[in-house]
Design a protein around this motif. Structure first.
Motif, PDB file in Angstrom:
ATOM      1  N   ALA A 105     -96.117 -48.509 -16.098  1.00  0.00           N
ATOM      2  CA  ALA A 105     -96.737 -47.999 -17.329  1.00  0.00           C
ATOM      3  C   ALA A 105     -95.677 -47.403 -18.256  1.00  0.00           C
ATOM      4  N   THR A 106     -94.724 -46.665 -17.689  1.00  0.00           N
ATOM      5  CA  THR A 106     -93.658 -46.086 -18.521  1.00  0.00           C
ATOM      6  C   THR A 106     -92.776 -47.189 -19.100  1.00  0.00           C
ATOM      7  N   TYR A 107     -92.478 -48.187 -18.280  1.00  0.00           N
ATOM      8  CA  TYR A 107     -91.677 -49.315 -18.778  1.00  0.00           C
ATOM      9  C   TYR A 107     -92.419 -50.044 -19.908  1.00  0.00           C
ATOM     10  N   ALA A 108     -93.721 -50.140 -19.792  1.00  0.00           N
ATOM     11  CA  ALA A 108     -94.503 -50.806 -20.846  1.00  0.00           C
ATOM     12  C   ALA A 108     -94.398 -50.004 -22.147  1.00  0.00           C
ATOM     13  N   ALA A 109     -94.557 -48.688 -22.029  1.00  0.00           N
ATOM     14  CA  ALA A 109     -94.568 -47.846 -23.229  1.00  0.00           C
ATOM     15  C   ALA A 109     -93.191 -47.743 -23.879  1.00  0.00           C
ATOM     16  N   LEU A 110     -92.149 -47.623 -23.069  1.00  0.00           N
ATOM     17  CA  LEU A 110     -90.806 -47.389 -23.616  1.00  0.00           C
ATOM     18  C   LEU A 110     -90.035 -48.690 -23.875  1.00  0.00           C
ATOM     19  N   CYS A 111     -90.185 -49.636 -22.963  1.00  0.00           N
ATOM     20  CA  CYS A 111     -89.309 -50.823 -23.001  1.00  0.00           C
ATOM     21  C   CYS A 111     -90.055 -52.101 -23.373  1.00  0.00           C
ATOM     22  N   GLY A 112     -91.346 -51.997 -23.543  1.00  0.00           N
ATOM     23  CA  GLY A 112     -92.133 -53.194 -23.856  1.00  0.00           C
ATOM     24  C   GLY A 112     -92.184 -54.176 -22.706  1.00  0.00           C
ATOM     25  N   ASN A 113     -91.998 -53.693 -21.480  1.00  0.00           N
ATOM     26  CA  ASN A 113     -92.010 -54.578 -20.310  1.00  0.00           C
ATOM     27  C   ASN A 113     -92.962 -54.003 -19.258  1.00  0.00           C
ATOM     28  N   PRO A 114     -94.192 -54.495 -19.211  1.00  0.00           N
ATOM     29  CA  PRO A 114     -95.181 -53.898 -18.297  1.00  0.00           C
ATOM     30  C   PRO A 114     -94.938 -54.166 -16.808  1.00  0.00           C
ATOM     31  N   GLN A 115     -93.936 -55.007 -16.496  1.00  0.00           N
ATOM     32  CA  GLN A 115     -93.579 -55.190 -15.071  1.00  0.00           C
ATOM     33  C   GLN A 115     -92.204 -54.586 -14.768  1.00  0.00           C
ATOM     34  N   GLY A 116     -91.657 -53.865 -15.714  1.00  0.00           N
ATOM     35  CA  GLY A 116     -90.259 -53.430 -15.622  1.00  0.00           C
ATOM     36  C   GLY A 116     -89.898 -52.707 -14.338  1.00  0.00           C
ATOM     37  N   PHE A 117     -90.687 -51.704 -13.962  1.00  0.00           N
ATOM     38  CA  PHE A 117     -90.312 -50.897 -12.798  1.00  0.00           C
ATOM     39  C   PHE A 117     -90.338 -51.746 -11.525  1.00  0.00           C
ATOM     40  N   THR A 118     -91.370 -52.571 -11.400  1.00  0.00           N
ATOM     41  CA  THR A 118     -91.469 -53.453 -10.228  1.00  0.00           C
ATOM     42  C   THR A 118     -90.259 -54.389 -10.171  1.00  0.00           C
TER      43      THR A 118
ATOM     44  N   PHE B  58     -77.805 -45.375 -10.434  1.00  0.00           N
ATOM     45  CA  PHE B  58     -78.805 -45.296 -11.504  1.00  0.00           C
ATOM     46  C   PHE B  58     -78.272 -44.448 -12.651  1.00  0.00           C
ATOM     47  N   ASN B  59     -78.554 -44.894 -13.848  1.00  0.00           N
ATOM     48  CA  ASN B  59     -78.397 -44.043 -15.025  1.00  0.00           C
ATOM     49  C   ASN B  59     -79.792 -43.845 -15.592  1.00  0.00           C
ATOM     50  N   CYS B  60     -80.022 -42.719 -16.204  1.00  0.00           N
ATOM     51  CA  CYS B  60     -81.341 -42.497 -16.803  1.00  0.00           C
ATOM     52  C   CYS B  60     -81.161 -41.779 -18.131  1.00  0.00           C
ATOM     53  N   SER B  61     -81.732 -42.341 -19.170  1.00  0.00           N
ATOM     54  CA  SER B  61     -81.681 -41.700 -20.480  1.00  0.00           C
ATOM     55  C   SER B  61     -83.072 -41.177 -20.788  1.00  0.00           C
ATOM     56  N   LEU B  62     -83.160 -39.895 -21.013  1.00  0.00           N
ATOM     57  CA  LEU B  62     -84.486 -39.299 -21.232  1.00  0.00           C
ATOM     58  C   LEU B  62     -84.904 -39.394 -22.692  1.00  0.00           C
ATOM     59  N   THR B  63     -86.153 -39.749 -22.874  1.00  0.00           N
ATOM     60  CA  THR B  63     -86.739 -39.881 -24.211  1.00  0.00           C
ATOM     61  C   THR B  63     -88.146 -39.266 -24.143  1.00  0.00           C
ATOM     62  N   PRO B  64     -88.817 -39.129 -25.298  1.00  0.00           N
ATOM     63  CA  PRO B  64     -90.196 -38.604 -25.246  1.00  0.00           C
ATOM     64  C   PRO B  64     -91.128 -39.514 -24.444  1.00  0.00           C
ATOM     65  N   TYR B  65     -90.717 -40.754 -24.212  1.00  0.00           N
ATOM     66  CA  TYR B  65     -91.589 -41.728 -23.559  1.00  0.00           C
ATOM     67  C   TYR B  65     -91.401 -41.807 -22.039  1.00  0.00           C
ATOM     68  N   ASN B  66     -90.378 -41.131 -21.514  1.00  0.00           N
ATOM     69  CA  ASN B  66     -90.211 -41.160 -20.053  1.00  0.00           C
ATOM     70  C   ASN B  66     -89.944 -39.784 -19.451  1.00  0.00           C
ATOM     71  N   ILE B  67     -89.943 -38.768 -20.283  1.00  0.00           N
ATOM     72  CA  ILE B  67     -89.613 -37.420 -19.800  1.00  0.00           C
ATOM     73  C   ILE B  67     -90.605 -36.969 -18.717  1.00  0.00           C
ATOM     74  N   HIS B  68     -91.861 -37.438 -18.844  1.00  0.00           N
ATOM     75  CA  HIS B  68     -92.875 -37.051 -17.859  1.00  0.00           C
ATOM     76  C   HIS B  68     -92.567 -37.625 -16.470  1.00  0.00           C
ATOM     77  N   ASP B  69     -91.694 -38.626 -16.404  1.00  0.00           N
ATOM     78  CA  ASP B  69     -91.350 -39.271 -15.131  1.00  0.00           C
ATOM     79  C   ASP B  69     -90.106 -38.662 -14.482  1.00  0.00           C
ATOM     80  N   LEU B  70     -89.527 -37.645 -15.106  1.00  0.00           N
ATOM     81  CA  LEU B  70     -88.219 -37.157 -14.633  1.00  0.00           C
ATOM     82  C   LEU B  70     -88.201 -36.881 -13.124  1.00  0.00           C
ATOM     83  N   GLU B  71     -89.186 -36.107 -12.650  1.00  0.00           N
ATOM     84  CA  GLU B  71     -89.213 -35.771 -11.207  1.00  0.00           C
ATOM     85  C   GLU B  71     -89.264 -37.042 -10.364  1.00  0.00           C
TER      86      GLU B  71
END
Lengths: 88, 372
Positions: B140-153, B171-184
């Motif tokens: 769901a986060t990949y869909a919202a941020l990256c336009g790829n609804p299968q991204g994480f899988t 892993f690298n991770c760039s935080l944005t308003p669209y994935n900050i909720h996934d940080l943990e």
């Protein structure tokens, strides 16, 4: 003697480094830092047919006790051979 | 972008020597700006049409010709990036030739395209590391941020394929308003897979014309400060309290003892270079103050121009004197990307750092109240 071409010698600002590539990385994925004599030996491996030729080549370049040079060069070559970096 | 992280002692010595002697020991090549995803905040991405209007991609033989030049100049570490490098048409022959030159190669990827074929190819001569950007912890986060609804899988499949072949992953991770909720959960994923992770709370504003508007998709300075604070809490666990006390004590007792020096504050342009997909070489991807066409000028001339420019550059004097620099990540690229000038203070970074210090102080007050 033959060099294993999967070990690539690099000169980085005057420092000689050997970089493993290809499937040798399965056993060793790091860098080998060499001193001046080791770099000299590596550069001349393929010009020498036998370890004894290398002893003579090193003696022609460096001064020192002949017995010590012979012992250390032969030991070094044997180590390189055992780990697959050279063949003879 | 630093292509030389996590060094062993021999490598560190090589790099330190390169710093002193201005040897370009490490480089980044942006192979292409194309990507199979379309992340909202991306600074690099171009559509094929945008790219074709701007400049064609270089073919792999052209890159090998440049690589031979930088190898001669002393480059040992190389990071291939994009766009998505696994979309680059000549990635396999290019990678093989770069390895034959004795380069230690890492690859930046979004991880979604790594299938058996790519993993098998890499396993034949493993890269130093595949750096995978983890944009979220769910499809769901990949869909919202990256336009790829299968991204994480897809990423998890790619990671598993690499790990099965003993290929090092980070892993690298760039935080944005669209994935900050996934940080943990992003951090938990890294821990569960035992993969090191680097979380970025600061995002450079895009410097390419077609992506400049994407700056709206980064965190505000206050949100970025909170993200930094939260990430450090997760990362440091029980040690976080000690870290806060130590950091604030260092901050309160800090005063500048070093004279101001010209030059960038990092390795960029000193021992590290960047080359855009069109052959524009610079110190770093965000430093637009000195760019040279490496295909036209040749590597040696390009490097000498860039290194000379960097050596004489002046970062903001105010930042040198500022006490908050202890917590601030300002660099030449941030100054240029934020303000258009290297000698201007990037206010976004000031604000971010001020908020971060406030959060540390608030946390400290909480600890003190608890102790009483």
């Amino acid at each position: 003697m033959k060099l294993n071409k999967l070990y690539v010698m690099r000169d980085i600002g005057g420092e000689t480094i050997i970089v493993p590539t290809g499937n040798v990385i399965e056993n060793f994925n790091g860098l080998i830092s060499t001193n001046e004599v080791a770099a000299f030996i590596w550069r001349h491996i393929e010009e020498c047919e036998t370890p004894d030729d290398m002893v003579k080549t090193v003696m022609g370049e460096y001064e020192g006790d002949a017995q010590v040079i012979e012992k250390e060069v032969l030991e070094f070559l044997e180590t390189l051979r055992k780990v697959g970096m050279i063949a003879y | 972008m630093d292509p030389i992280s996590h060094l062993n002692p021999i490598e560190r010595e090589v790099c330190n020597r390169a710093d002193l002697r201005h040897i370009p020991v490490a480089g980044n090549i942006e192979l292409l700006p194309l990507c199979n995803m379309s992340c909202k905040m991306c600074f690099a991405r171009m559509s094929r049409e945008e790219m074709e209007c701007y400049a064609p991609m270089k073919d792999w033989q052209e890159w090998v010709a440049i690589a031979k030049q930088f190898v001669k100049a002393g480059t040992l570490f190389l990071l291939l990036t994009g766009g998505e490098p696994f979309l680059y048409p000549g990635i396999e022959p290019l990678y093989q030739e770069l390895r034959k030159l004795g380069l230690i190669v890492s690859i930046n990827s979004n991880g979604t395209m790594i299938d058996e074929k790519i993993a098998d190819f890499l396993a034949k001569d493993p890269p130093r590391r595949v750096n995978i950007t983890l944009y979220g912890a769910s499809d769901a986060t990949y869909a919202a941020l990256c336009g790829n609804p299968q991204g994480f899988t897809q990423v998890m499949r790619g990671v598993n394929l690499l790990r099965e072949r003993n290929i090092s992953v980070k892993f690298n991770c760039s935080l944005t308003p669209y994935n900050i909720h996934d940080l943990e959960e992003i951090c938990n994923t890294a821990v569960r897979l035992q993969i090191p992770i680097e979380v970025g709370y600061y995002m450079f504003p895009p410097v390419r014309a077609n992506n400049r508007k994407n700056v709206q998709y980064r965190l505000s300075a206050a949100e970025a400060a909170k993200a930094r604070f939260r990430y450090e809490q997760i990362r440091d666990g029980e040690q976080f309290k000690d870290r806060v006390r130590f950091s604030l004590e260092s901050y309160r007792n800090y005063f500048q003892t070093q004279d101001y020096k010209k030059g960038y504050s990092c390795r960029s342009g000193n021992s590290v270079f960047w080359i855009n997909f069109d052959g524009t070489m610079s110190a770093c991807s965000f430093t637009t103050d000195c760019q040279v066409d490496v295909f036209k000028e040749g590597f040696e001339i390009a490097w000498n121009k860039i290194q000379g420019h960097v050596e004489n550059s002046c970062m903001p004097v105010q930042c040198h004197q500022c006490k908050k620099r202890l917590f601030c990540g300002i660099c030449a690229a941030a100054a240029i990307a934020e303000t258009g000038r290297i000698d201007k203070v990037p206010e976004y970074y000031c604000e971010l750092t001020e908020h971060y210090i406030e959060l540390l102080e608030e946390y400290e007050r909480g600890m003190n109240d608890e102790a009483e």
